[in-house]
Design an enzyme around this catalytic site. Structure first.
Site, mmCIF file in Angstrom:
data_model
loop_
_atom_site.group_PDB
_atom_site.id
_atom_site.type_symbol
_atom_site.label_atom_id
_atom_site.label_comp_id
_atom_site.label_asym_id
_atom_site.label_seq_id
_atom_site.Cartn_x
_atom_site.Cartn_y
_atom_site.Cartn_z
ATOM 1 N N ALA A 1 61.526 64.182 41.000
ATOM 2 C CA ALA A 1 62.362 62.947 40.903
ATOM 3 C C ALA A 1 62.955 62.665 42.570
ATOM 4 O O ALA A 1 63.391 63.786 43.206
ATOM 5 C CB ALA A 1 63.520 62.930 40.201
ATOM 6 N N SER B 1 63.729 68.208 40.563
ATOM 7 C CA SER B 1 64.261 67.335 41.526
ATOM 8 C C SER B 1 63.816 67.301 42.771
ATOM 9 O O SER B 1 63.264 68.438 43.145
ATOM 10 C CB SER B 1 65.700 67.621 41.573
ATOM 11 O OG SER B 1 65.939 68.727 42.178
ATOM 12 N N ASP B 2 63.841 66.315 43.640
ATOM 13 C CA ASP B 2 63.701 66.639 45.174
ATOM 14 C C ASP B 2 64.852 67.453 45.625
ATOM 15 O O ASP B 2 65.850 67.761 44.772
ATOM 16 C CB ASP B 2 63.809 65.477 45.930
ATOM 17 C CG ASP B 2 62.889 65.592 47.213
ATOM 18 O OD1 ASP B 2 62.757 66.731 47.806
ATOM 19 O OD2 ASP B 2 62.682 64.301 47.757
ATOM 20 N N TRP B 3 64.536 68.245 46.920
ATOM 21 C CA TRP B 3 65.608 69.430 47.164
ATOM 22 C C TRP B 3 66.904 68.743 47.462
ATOM 23 O O TRP B 3 67.097 67.842 48.270
ATOM 24 C CB TRP B 3 65.061 70.103 48.378
ATOM 25 C CG TRP B 3 63.883 71.320 48.030
ATOM 26 C CD1 TRP B 3 64.047 72.562 48.498
ATOM 27 C CD2 TRP B 3 62.925 71.252 47.057
ATOM 28 N NE1 TRP B 3 63.182 73.232 48.123
ATOM 29 C CE2 TRP B 3 62.445 72.554 46.747
ATOM 30 C CE3 TRP B 3 62.406 70.350 46.167
ATOM 31 C CZ2 TRP B 3 61.451 73.008 46.134
ATOM 32 C CZ3 TRP B 3 61.430 70.861 45.305
ATOM 33 C CH2 TRP B 3 60.696 72.289 45.310
#
Length: 793
Positions: free
Chosen positions: A192, A225-227
């Protein structure tokens, strides 16, 4: 749900805090094990152009692949499958379970800084190549991760911006590549994005994540999630996010446990997230009996990798112009090779796509290896506006004499925590380290082996002291998320080097960041460089100018503001073209650039960011050892702002996708932007073609058959493209299929292009369901929309 029943016993054996603990990363790139249920550690790595490993920078040496747009330009699903398989090998060599790629966002605006990681402006081309890549990777038991879900086509204010996209555009364009990769390849994970979509964070997107992806598509994989993208506990958990990265800290943990106890999140939601994580673990061999990793895999610098990476890069290179059969070059010709990109070829973009390769071959090295003393070289004009860590061995480490620098890290009391050699002249400190204490300062050292005026400097947030300057402090501007890592501040100074000079710098810091040493020869006057280039061009049979962009323009976190080549490269090319008998321009860039000099040069080869074997691939393409049979995956506008979608700057936080489904070639063809310089699908190769006997075969998804004849003198590969022009006035032209064929000179081949049924769908916003285009319309059989060979009603 099937997954929950598959893993119900394992999930139910854990208490709530244990379940939630597993749903946030244990470190920057790992997930926590849970021996009680047989769950081992899972290891993730960035991977668009190489599997970097568990370190953001300065990690192990790995193979550097050609960038995504260059690979995609082959229009070859078999090649995409091979890339997935090779990246899986690179992952297995490091015991990596999940590779974070492919990037399948679309090329909405040519200004997007991260487009080099993504395949194309077309959703069908992107989706089918992504599916092939995923199959190649996951057949080896390594998970792919589709990213970034969704409407994440630019970088400006990327962590806060809101993409405003109507439902039809979202489904028909931006979700379609994800849908294809899920439907055809069963991608095991999805990432995401940072941005919001229609007012809701991508990590909290009930509509996209739950209703569409997990609901309508029946997706059984994991959404991470993206970081640092996740901002909330309950909204993200309820919004379909399964895993928060990185760890060990984050917004879930105790806050998510409390949200469950307060009734804000049903525990069955947590169970589903964990079941998906366990399914991923079972697929990659991290649940139950640990997988056995292959013992013998090709090394990054092996002959096997050299052949693979050279071939993949050269095959995607695209001949944009070739007047008078200037290309391929005659081996008997003398060549004046000109340009900064010739001696410092840019092989990868910036940000998380960067890796630590064994070497990077320049165009000068590649061409000289094949032509020897027939090549003369002139370094070109400056191409950068900000310095980068020393390249090409300009700095060598005092500890071992190798290209790079030495870094020693200390705690606040001055105790040494670690010494490391950094071959890229830069290192990340504090993000993915495991020190005995807290790092507070570092000493960086490199030796300059050059005489005369040199430019030295440092980059990174902190208080600096160097051997070549007074003390100073560098601070982040605050203009972008992750600036300390992706675009750290810098300072440089010009000094006289006697031939061997030790450059040392010490920095004190408070937070994690990227730190490095700058080193290069001091700049020359532009007029002097151009004069040298003109003289060399006039004396040679052919001038080859290598020009392009750098990781300043093609990078994570920053978008472009123009498509013009940086510096005085246009002036350099114009001057060379005026002096040379013949002029070839090699464009070393992953995305469109403006070419005001195009009428005055004889040939243009678009070379992308070609990876560690870049120079060898450029040379093979120029000389015809490997045909550069690529076709463009992005439409090249003729001028700044002459594109259907241009601005990437949010207004009051919103970036409105008002062009709808008319991006790229779709908008140009509909007259919503001027005719482009080059259309999607354009590419000449090294021969000419005739099309005949084009026929329509009806069906639920019709097919087109055609005979293609190679009318040139060389064996060549043709890509037959079929576009649909619907009868509906509010529907854009769209690519519906393609087929490649290789034909000997003078020979013909019968080609069948099967169109894709998904390209007949239209989203009915009023009914909230899919409809179908009306019967009729026209099929355009083309070599790109600028070269339509037949029209079939």
């Amino acid at each position: 749900m099937r997954m929950t029943s598959d893993f119900a016993d394992l999930v139910s054996s854990l208490d709530l805090p244990a379940k939630v603990r597993l749903l946030t990363g244990a470190s920057a790139f790992t997930l926590a094990p849970e021996p009680a249920i047989g769950l081992g550690e899972m290891r993730f790595s960035d991977g668009p152009t190489g599997v970097r490993g568990l370190k953001f920078t300065g990690g192990r040496v790995v193979a550097l692949f050609p960038n995504a747009t260059l690979l995609a330009s082959a229009w070859d699903e078999d090649a995409a499958h091979e890339v997935g398989r090779l990246l899986a090998e690179e992952a297995m060599a490091q015991q990596i379970h999940v590779v974070l790629g492919p990037t399948i966002n679309l090329h909405r605006s040519p200004l997007g800084g991260r487009l080099f990681e993504a395949y194309s402006e077309d959703p069908l081309l992107t989706g089918r190549l992504a599916a092939a890549y995923v199959r190649g990777m996951q057949e080896a038991g390594v998970a792919a991760c589709l990213k970034h879900l969704v409407a994440n086509e630019s970088e400006t204010e990327r962590n806060t911006m809101n993409s405003v996209v109507d439902e039809a555009t979202l489904r028909e364009l931006y979700l379609l590549p994800f849908e294809i990769a899920v439907e055809e390849a069963g991608a095991w994970s999805i990432m995401a994005a940072y941005n919001n979509v229609n007012g809701q964070a991508a990590t909290e997107q009930r509509h996209v994540n739950n209703d569409i992806v997990k609901g309508e598509w029946g997706y059984d994989g994991l959404i991470m999630s993206d970081w640092f993208a996740t901002k909330t506990a309950a909204p993200a958990a309820n919004g379909g996010l399964d895993l928060v990265m990185p760890g060990p800290d984050g917004p879930w943990g105790a806050a998510l446990v409390d949200a469950v106890k307060a009734g804000e999140v049903d525990e069955s939601v947590i169970d589903d997230h964990l079941a998906r994580l366990l399914l991923l673990a079972s697929r990659v061999g991290a649940l139950g009996t640990p997988r056995e990793w292959p013992a013998q895999l090709p090394a990054p610098s092996s002959h096997v990798r050299k052949e693979q990476l050279t071939r993949l890069a050269a095959a995607g290179m695209t001949v944009l112009k070739n007047a008078g059969d200037t290309l391929p070059l005659d081996r008997q010709q003398t060549v004046a090779l000109i340009g900064r990109h010739a001696v410092e070829t840019i092989d990868m973009g910036g940000g998380s796509a960067q890796v630590n390769p064994p070497y990077q071959v320049s165009a000068l090295e590649g061409l000289s290896a094949l032509l020897g003393d027939k090549v003369s070289v002139v370094d070109g004009v400056d191409v950068r506006t900000r310095p980068v860590p020393a390249r090409g061995g300009f700095l060598t480490a005092p500890s071992n004499g190798q290209a790079g620098i030495d870094v020693t890290i200390y705690d606040a009391e001055g105790n040494e925590l670690e010494r490391r050699f950094c071959g890229l002249a830069k290192t990340m400190i504090g993000m993915d380290d495991d020190f005995a204490g807290r790092p507070a300062s570092a000493r960086l050292a490199g030796i300059v082996e050059a005489s005369g005026q040199v430019e030295l400097g440092v980059l990174g947030v902190g208080a600096w002291s160097t051997s070549a300057s007074p003390d100073f402090t560098l601070a982040a501007s605050g203009n972008g998320f992750g600036e300390e890592v992706l675009t750290p501040p810098y300072r440089t100074f010009v000094v006289d080097s006697p031939g061997s000079l030790l450059f040392e710098a010490t920095v004190s810091f408070e937070e994690m960041g990227l730190y490095g040493l700058v080193g290069t020869m001091a700049s020359r006057e532009t007029v002097d460089v151009i004069d040298d280039a003109v003289r060399a061009a006039a004396a040679a049979d052919v001038a080859v100018v290598v020009a392009g962009l750098t990781e300043e323009q093609e990078t994570e976190s920053v978008d472009k503001s123009t498509l013009r080549l940086p510096g005085a490269q246009d002036a350099l090319i114009e001057a060379v073209a005026g002096a040379a008998r013949r002029t070839v321009v090699v464009v070393n860039a992953a995305t469109p650039v403006l070419m005001p000099w195009l009428p005055r040069v004889d040939a243009v080869l678009w070379a992308g960011l070609p990876g560690q074997e870049g120079g060898h691939a450029v040379a093979a393409a120029l000389l015809g050892d490997i045909e550069p049979a690529g076709r463009l995956v992005t439409t090249f506008p003729s001028a700044d702002e002459a594109a259907p979608a241009w601005s990437v700057t949010p207004v009051d936080g919103d970036l409105r996708y008002d062009e709808g489904t008319y991006i790229g070639y779709r908008g140009h063809f509909a007259g919503k932007a001027p005719s482009p310089a080059f259309w999607l699908g354009h590419g000449l190769g090294y021969t000419t073609w005739e099309y005949s006997d084009v026929r329509l075969v009806l069906g639920d998804a019709p097919s087109i058959t055609a005979t293609v004849t190679n009318t040139g003198r060389r064996r060549s590969r043709e890509v037959v493209q079929v576009y649909l022009r619907p009868v509906e006035r509010d529907q854009p032209v769209r690519l519906v299929g393609w087929k490649a064929v290789t034909v000997e000179p003078g020979e013909s081949a019968r080609v069948t292009v099967h169109t894709d049924r998904r390209m007949w769908r239209t989203w009915n916003a009023e009914k909230g369901e899919w409809g179908r285009l009306a019967d009729g319309g026209e099929f355009l059989v083309a070599r790109g929309l600028g070269d339509i060979r037949a029209t079939v009603s």
